[in-house]
Write an enzyme that holds these catalytic residues in place. Structure first.
Site, PDB file in Angstrom:
ATOM      1  N   HIS A   1      23.764   2.824  13.731  1.00  0.00           N
ATOM      2  CA  HIS A   1      23.117   2.271  12.538  1.00  0.00           C
ATOM      3  C   HIS A   1      22.852   0.804  12.809  1.00  0.00           C
ATOM      4  O   HIS A   1      23.779  -0.014  12.772  1.00  0.00           O
ATOM      5  CB  HIS A   1      24.064   2.483  11.351  1.00  0.00           C
ATOM      6  CG  HIS A   1      23.566   1.930  10.072  1.00  0.00           C
ATOM      7  ND1 HIS A   1      24.391   1.762   8.981  1.00  0.00           N
ATOM      8  CD2 HIS A   1      22.340   1.501   9.668  1.00  0.00           C
ATOM      9  CE1 HIS A   1      23.698   1.259   7.972  1.00  0.00           C
ATOM     10  NE2 HIS A   1      22.449   1.088   8.373  1.00  0.00           N
TER      11      HIS A   1
ATOM     12  N   ASP B   1      25.472   6.856   3.445  1.00  0.00           N
ATOM     13  CA  ASP B   1      26.379   5.891   4.058  1.00  0.00           C
ATOM     14  C   ASP B   1      26.846   4.859   3.039  1.00  0.00           C
ATOM     15  O   ASP B   1      26.057   4.061   2.550  1.00  0.00           O
ATOM     16  CB  ASP B   1      25.577   5.205   5.176  1.00  0.00           C
ATOM     17  CG  ASP B   1      26.378   4.205   5.954  1.00  0.00           C
ATOM     18  OD1 ASP B   1      25.868   3.734   6.981  1.00  0.00           O
ATOM     19  OD2 ASP B   1      27.504   3.904   5.553  1.00  0.00           O
TER      20      ASP B   1
ATOM     21  N   GLY C   1      34.206  -0.464   2.447  1.00  0.00           N
ATOM     22  CA  GLY C   1      35.096  -0.561   1.290  1.00  0.00           C
ATOM     23  C   GLY C   1      34.422  -0.822  -0.045  1.00  0.00           C
ATOM     24  O   GLY C   1      35.081  -1.144  -1.029  1.00  0.00           O
TER      25      GLY C   1
ATOM     26  N   SER D   1      32.798   5.936  10.257  1.00  0.00           N
ATOM     27  CA  SER D   1      32.452   4.560  10.621  1.00  0.00           C
ATOM     28  C   SER D   1      33.762   3.836  10.905  1.00  0.00           C
ATOM     29  O   SER D   1      34.616   3.740  10.022  1.00  0.00           O
ATOM     30  CB  SER D   1      31.749   3.883   9.442  1.00  0.00           C
ATOM     31  OG  SER D   1      31.893   2.480   9.550  1.00  0.00           O
TER      32      SER D   1
ATOM     33  N   MET E   1      21.820  -2.514  11.742  1.00  0.00           N
ATOM     34  CA  MET E   1      21.537  -3.415  10.617  1.00  0.00           C
ATOM     35  C   MET E   1      21.197  -4.767  11.233  1.00  0.00           C
ATOM     36  O   MET E   1      22.002  -5.719  11.221  1.00  0.00           O
ATOM     37  CB  MET E   1      22.762  -3.495   9.696  1.00  0.00           C
ATOM     38  CG  MET E   1      22.973  -2.208   8.915  1.00  0.00           C
ATOM     39  SD  MET E   1      24.580  -2.100   8.132  1.00  0.00           S
ATOM     40  CE  MET E   1      25.521  -1.369   9.477  1.00  0.00           C
TER      41      MET E   1
ATOM     42  N   ASP F   1      28.378   0.753  13.271  1.00  0.00           N
ATOM     43  CA  ASP F   1      27.727  -0.172  12.319  1.00  0.00           C
ATOM     44  C   ASP F   1      27.427  -1.489  13.020  1.00  0.00           C
ATOM     45  O   ASP F   1      28.273  -2.377  13.094  1.00  0.00           O
ATOM     46  CB  ASP F   1      28.656  -0.418  11.126  1.00  0.00           C
ATOM     47  CG  ASP F   1      28.553   0.712  10.128  1.00  0.00           C
ATOM     48  OD1 ASP F   1      29.596   1.184   9.644  1.00  0.00           O
ATOM     49  OD2 ASP F   1      27.419   1.134   9.829  1.00  0.00           O
TER      50      ASP F   1
ATOM     51  N   GLY G   1      33.951   5.527   6.067  1.00  0.00           N
ATOM     52  CA  GLY G   1      34.733   4.487   6.749  1.00  0.00           C
ATOM     53  C   GLY G   1      36.119   4.368   6.150  1.00  0.00           C
ATOM     54  O   GLY G   1      37.064   5.042   6.562  1.00  0.00           O
TER      55      GLY G   1
ATOM     56  N   HIS H   1      30.044   6.887  13.988  1.00  0.00           N
ATOM     57  CA  HIS H   1      29.037   5.995  13.403  1.00  0.00           C
ATOM     58  C   HIS H   1      29.307   4.557  13.836  1.00  0.00           C
ATOM     59  O   HIS H   1      30.411   4.032  13.615  1.00  0.00           O
ATOM     60  CB  HIS H   1      29.113   6.107  11.878  1.00  0.00           C
ATOM     61  CG  HIS H   1      28.027   5.382  11.145  1.00  0.00           C
ATOM     62  ND1 HIS H   1      26.764   5.909  10.959  1.00  0.00           N
ATOM     63  CD2 HIS H   1      28.024   4.164  10.546  1.00  0.00           C
ATOM     64  CE1 HIS H   1      26.045   5.052  10.264  1.00  0.00           C
ATOM     65  NE2 HIS H   1      26.785   3.977   9.997  1.00  0.00           N
TER      66      HIS H   1
ATOM     67  N   MET I   1      21.396   4.401   2.200  1.00  0.00           N
ATOM     68  CA  MET I   1      22.534   3.511   1.946  1.00  0.00           C
ATOM     69  C   MET I   1      22.954   3.671   0.494  1.00  0.00           C
ATOM     70  O   MET I   1      22.159   3.479  -0.423  1.00  0.00           O
ATOM     71  CB  MET I   1      22.141   2.057   2.225  1.00  0.00           C
ATOM     72  CG  MET I   1      21.922   1.732   3.701  1.00  0.00           C
ATOM     73  SD  MET I   1      23.289   2.234   4.740  1.00  0.00           S
ATOM     74  CE  MET I   1      24.568   1.140   4.139  1.00  0.00           C
TER      75      MET I   1
ATOM     76  N   MET J   1      25.806  -4.965  13.236  1.00  0.00           N
ATOM     77  CA  MET J   1      25.305  -6.000  12.310  1.00  0.00           C
ATOM     78  C   MET J   1      25.108  -7.306  13.078  1.00  0.00           C
ATOM     79  O   MET J   1      25.983  -7.702  13.858  1.00  0.00           O
ATOM     80  CB  MET J   1      26.326  -6.219  11.183  1.00  0.00           C
ATOM     81  CG  MET J   1      26.609  -4.964  10.380  1.00  0.00           C
ATOM     82  SD  MET J   1      27.811  -5.305   9.057  1.00  0.00           S
ATOM     83  CE  MET J   1      28.244  -3.619   8.615  1.00  0.00           C
TER      84      MET J   1
HETATM   85  C1  DX5 Z   1      28.068  -0.715   5.473  1.00  0.00           C
HETATM   86  C2  DX5 Z   1      28.151   0.316   6.577  1.00  0.00           C
HETATM   87  C3  DX5 Z   1      28.834   1.585   6.155  1.00  0.00           C
HETATM   88  C4  DX5 Z   1      30.182   1.393   5.702  1.00  0.00           C
HETATM   89  C5  DX5 Z   1      30.866   2.706   5.397  1.00  0.00           C
HETATM   90  O1  DX5 Z   1      27.106  -1.671   5.835  1.00  0.00           O
HETATM   91  O2  DX5 Z   1      26.864   0.691   6.960  1.00  0.00           O
HETATM   92  O3  DX5 Z   1      28.870   2.463   7.281  1.00  0.00           O
HETATM   93  O4  DX5 Z   1      30.909   0.713   6.712  1.00  0.00           O
HETATM   94  O5  DX5 Z   1      32.160   2.361   5.094  1.00  0.00           O
HETATM   95  P1  DX5 Z   1      32.828   2.794   3.705  1.00  0.00           P
HETATM   96  O6  DX5 Z   1      32.965   4.295   3.821  1.00  0.00           O
HETATM   97  O7  DX5 Z   1      34.146   2.060   3.730  1.00  0.00           O
HETATM   98  O8  DX5 Z   1      31.907   2.375   2.623  1.00  0.00           O
HETATM   99 ZN    ZN Z   2      26.552   2.431   8.530  1.00  0.00          ZN
END
Ligand code: DX5
Ligand code: ZN
Length: 212
Positions: A62, A171, A141, A6, A64, A31, A193, A29, A133, A33
């Site tokens: 993904h 994830d 992070g 990610s 969201m 993300d 990520g 990946h 999740m 949002m």
């Molecule tokens: C959170 C994201 C994840 C996240 C993964 O909403 O869906 O993909 O960014 O990142 P780390 O590995 O830093 O948790």
């Molecule tokens: Zn994600």
């Protein structure tokens, strides 16, 4: 295991070199949002079009976002290979699964930490992927939530029992230690990520994660 990096935690001011620094990963990946389903707002389908210019990885999207049934076509048109929406974000799950499949794109459903894994039962036979999740969606992070292990194990046993062929992806908060734990209970794909982007030798970290 497959690693789907990610790039949410990458330096967006030098995106091309950031994406190239993880070019040994077969998946990428996204993300997405919208600032409504989750507080954070990141990017939309235009990011796929931009990155497509310098990546031929599998685009693992993904979403969201609220009302994914309104926006999924934008992602299919801009190169998504997998479109994963949140079960909490739509009322017509069966319909949306069929609509995404019609565009010749793999379809996944994601559930938040507070959503029971049994809510997926009616859809398991139709899905290509399930995204568990292991953090509250919204930012990178965060720390891995071990409660995700039981959900992965449940999906793995349902898959074996019924001869389903969906992939199981996890994830959030993944590192070398918990990558082994999720693999041991049946996970196929890890979204990673910050553990990758905080490392200077990203390609080596991806190798290690894929071979835990
Ligand atoms: C959170 C994201 C994840 C996240 C993964 O909403 O869906 O993909 O960014 O990142 P780390 O590995 O830093 O948790
Ligand atoms: Zn994600």
């Amino acid at each position: 295991m497959i690693c789907s990096p990610s790039f949410l935690s990458s330096d967006f001011s030098k995106l091309e070199s950031e994406i190239k620094s993880i070019s040994n990963a077969k998946w990428l990946h996204f993300d997405v949002m919208d600032g409504k389903f989750v507080d954070n707002k990141t990017y939309n389908h235009k990011m796929l079009k931009k990155i497509k210019k310098y990546s031929n990885q599998i685009f693992d999207c993904h979403l969201m976002i609220e009302n994914p049934e309104k926006f999924y076509e934008d992602y299919a048109k801009n190169g998504a290979n997998i479109i994963t929406f949140h079960i909490e974000a739509t009322k017509n799950v069966h319909q949306l699964i069929e609509k995404i499949k019609k565009l010749d794109v793999k379809v996944g459903i994601s559930i938040k930490p507070d959503t029971k894994v049994e809510t997926l039962k009616p859809y398991l036979k139709d899905l290509d992927l399930i995204l568990i999740m292991s953090v509250e969606p919204g930012k990178g992070g965060q720390s891995f939530m071990p409660s995700s292990l039981d959900k992965i194990a449940y999906l793995n046993s349902e898959r074996k029992l019924n001869k389903y062929d969906y992939l199981i992806e996890v994830d959030g908060g993944i590192n070398l230690e918990n990558a082994k734990r999720v693999k041991d209970v049946g996970c196929d794909i890890i979204v990673v990520g910050s553990f990758i982007f905080n490392n200077k030798n990203r390609k080596a970290i991806i190798e290690e994660l894929e071979n835990v």
